[in-house]
Design a protein around this motif. Structure first.
Motif, short mmCIF file in Angstrom:
data_model
loop_
_atom_site.label_atom_id
_atom_site.label_comp_id
_atom_site.label_asym_id
_atom_site.label_seq_id
_atom_site.Cartn_x
_atom_site.Cartn_y
_atom_site.Cartn_z
N GLY A 152 -16.03 42.08 4.86
CA GLY A 152 -15.13 41.11 5.48
C GLY A 152 -15.84 39.82 5.84
O GLY A 152 -15.29 38.72 5.65
N VAL A 153 -17.05 39.92 6.35
CA VAL A 153 -17.82 38.73 6.73
C VAL A 153 -18.16 37.90 5.49
O VAL A 153 -18.06 36.67 5.49
CB VAL A 153 -19.11 39.14 7.48
CG1 VAL A 153 -20.06 37.96 7.60
CG2 VAL A 153 -18.76 39.68 8.86
N ILE A 154 -18.55 38.55 4.41
CA ILE A 154 -18.87 37.84 3.17
C ILE A 154 -17.65 37.10 2.64
O ILE A 154 -17.74 35.93 2.23
CB ILE A 154 -19.42 38.83 2.12
CG1 ILE A 154 -20.81 39.33 2.54
CG2 ILE A 154 -19.49 38.18 0.75
CD1 ILE A 154 -21.37 40.41 1.66
N GLN A 155 -16.50 37.75 2.65
CA GLN A 155 -15.28 37.09 2.19
C GLN A 155 -14.88 35.95 3.12
O GLN A 155 -14.43 34.90 2.67
CB GLN A 155 -14.14 38.11 2.09
CG GLN A 155 -14.33 39.16 1.01
CD GLN A 155 -13.13 40.08 0.90
OE1 GLN A 155 -12.03 39.73 1.29
NE2 GLN A 155 -13.34 41.26 0.36
N ARG A 156 -15.05 36.17 4.41
CA ARG A 156 -14.70 35.15 5.40
C ARG A 156 -15.49 33.87 5.18
O ARG A 156 -14.99 32.76 5.36
CB ARG A 156 -14.97 35.73 6.79
CG ARG A 156 -14.67 34.82 7.97
CD ARG A 156 -15.13 35.48 9.27
NE ARG A 156 -14.93 34.64 10.43
CZ ARG A 156 -13.83 34.64 11.18
NH1 ARG A 156 -12.82 35.45 10.88
NH2 ARG A 156 -13.74 33.84 12.23
#
Length: 497
Positions: free
Chosen positions: A147-151
């Motif tokens: 999720g952090v990478i996509q964010r």
């Protein structure tokens, strides 16, 4: 730059969202294209090493895993992407919840694996289900990191990790298949891939691996994530319930043919759809923070653009499926074409509804996905059951009818309720639909005149794509297609003379 600072920048400069999302989309499209080419090459080898029975067993385990991979993290990947504020304040709680739910789901399916395998008419699939669903535990461990990478729109890091994992998976698949491991070749290869990707994703995210539980944060996460996970869970049942019903009614061998057709129809959702999803949720989430007109305009452009890309692929699958399967997989697998013709329409519906779900998620309306998928499922199950008694073609027809008459109209209506004016969308969809029909008619006519499956693909598919371009593209972009047609007709006249 902290998440709060980044959020402020995005809010002040909405056009930058498009640039960042575009970069992320380019990475995911390129990565998925390379991976799909590799996956396609791997599948060509595997169908020559394994029997339809092996594919049927794997289909049952894949259906179970597909359901779990959607619900195991309770929507926490999307919740991390959509989180308003500093992601550090929720990471420990989200990671703890994701791991806990993943382990709980795995324990449930470990116990229920024999029941599911029996229901699908493949009792031998129970050990495969237990082994393959271990993937969800690793998915829970990496949920927040993904999720952090996509964010951050750092899709390049995610795609590199997936690519390395795929290479490891392919080596294991082929080695075990040659050694006679059957369906276990797929399952063990998938586990190896999951382990490799998990290690690389955790390193790429550079997030401290902390556990903890803040009740206020957990409540916010669950309010957002539970409806989303429920909707995705029902969606996976929609997509894979046909595997259970076809296996139960027609047996494992027929299920193997059906799985091949379903896998081919999933090429575009797997390559383009997955790439779009990596960036669409963060992009629409950021757009939703701005003016409603900007958000609406983005939706009105995105949906027609998606169909313009998908429509010609569907036309090829509908009209040239026997030739496509014969050339790629051999004459032995041609019976799968009877299902592929109609699963192409399901592919279009999957792409359309998936983008609608991402748009609704960006708005925070995760509950609507549950309702849409439940209605879709309620209509689908009897259609599949009735259709399967007429073979894999009947099951695919039932799936396609419900997708076109229930899923797509309902998804459009839900967008209208969310405040998106659908008139411009419908008008922009007319041209690609008409173009696809014209291209399909052209390909069918060529296939009728040409005997060789390879020639049908090359001549029929090539001419069909030109016709599609002539009808679908704006006038100023049609010149190359016209020149191609003129040279093609001139060459035909010369050959006949």
């Amino acid at each position: 730059m902290s998440d709060q600072q980044a959020q402020a920048v995005v809010t002040d400069d909405l056009p930058s969202i498009g640039r960042r999302a575009g970069r992320g989309l380019r990475w995911t499209l390129t990565g998925n294209l390379v991976l799909k080419v590799g996956s396609f090459a791997l599948s060509l080898a595997m169908v020559r090493l394994l029997a339809p029975h092996d594919f049927g067993l794997y289909a049952v385990a894949l259906a179970a895993n597909a359901f779990l991979i959607h619900v195991n993290d309770v929507g926490l990947i999307a919740a991390t992407v959509q989180w308003r504020g500093d992601v550090d304040e929720m990471a420990a709680t989200a990671r703890t919840m994701a791991i806990t739910f993943s382990v709980g789901w795995y324990a449930l399916f470990w116990v229920g694996a024999p029941i599911l395998a029996d229901a699908a008419g493949s009792p031998d699939a129970a050990p495969l289900i237990r082994l393959l669903t271990l993937v969800i535990v690793l998915d829970g461990v990496t949920a927040v990191s993904v999720g952090v990478i996509q964010r951050r729109f750092q899709q390049d890091k995610l795609m590199k990790a997936i690519a390395v994992g795929f290479v490891c998976c392919a080596v294991v698949n082929l080695t075990l298949a040659v050694a006679g491991a059957g369906a276990y070749s797929f399952v063990i290869g998938s586990l190896v891939q999951a382990v490799v990707v998990a290690i690389l994703v955790l390193r790429a995210a550079r997030m401290p691996f902390r556990l903890g539980l803040d009740r206020a944060v957990a409540r916010r996460l669950l309010v957002f994530g539970i409806p989303l996970a429920a909707g995705l869970g029902v969606e996976s049942v929609v997509l894979y319930s046909d595997s259970v019903i076809v296996g139960h009614v027609l047996g494992t061998v027929a299920l193997g043919f059906y799985l091949l057709a379903f896998n081919i129809s999933s090429w575009v959702p797997g390559m383009v759809g997955a790439a779009v999803r990596y960036v669409s949720i963060p992009a629409f989430s950021r757009l939703a923070e701005g003016e409603s007109e900007t958000f609406t305009l983005g939706v009105q452009r995105a949906l027609p653009m998606l169909l313009t890309f998908v429509a010609p692929v569907a036309a090829v699958m509908v009209t040239l499926s026997p030739a496509l399967i014969h050339v790629l997989y051999g004459e032995h697998w041609v019976p799968a074409a009877e299902a592929l013709r109609f699963l192409a329409f399901v592919m279009v519906a999957r792409m359309f509804t998936a983008l609608v779900f991402d748009i609704q998620t960006g708005l925070g309306n995760t509950k609507v996905t549950v309702g849409l998928n439940l209605v879709w499922l309620v209509a689908l199950l009897p259609a599949l059951w009735i259709g399967a008694h007429h073979g894999i073609r009947g099951a695919a027809i039932g799936h396609a009818l419900v997708a076109l008459t229930v899923a797509i109209p309902l998804a459009g209506w839900l967008l209208h309720r969310a405040g998106v004016h659908m008139g411009p969308v419908v008008r922009r969809l007319v041209r690609p639909v008409v173009a696809a029909v014209a291209a399909g008619a052209t390909m069918a006519a060529v296939a009728h005149e040409v005997g060789s499956p390879f020639a049908q693909l090359v001549l029929g598919g090539g001419l069909g794509m030109v016709v599609y371009a002539l009808v679908a593209l704006p006038r100023d972009q049609r010149a190359p297609a016209r020149r191609w047609v003129s040279s093609f007709l001139a060459a035909r006249r010369g050959a006949q003379a």
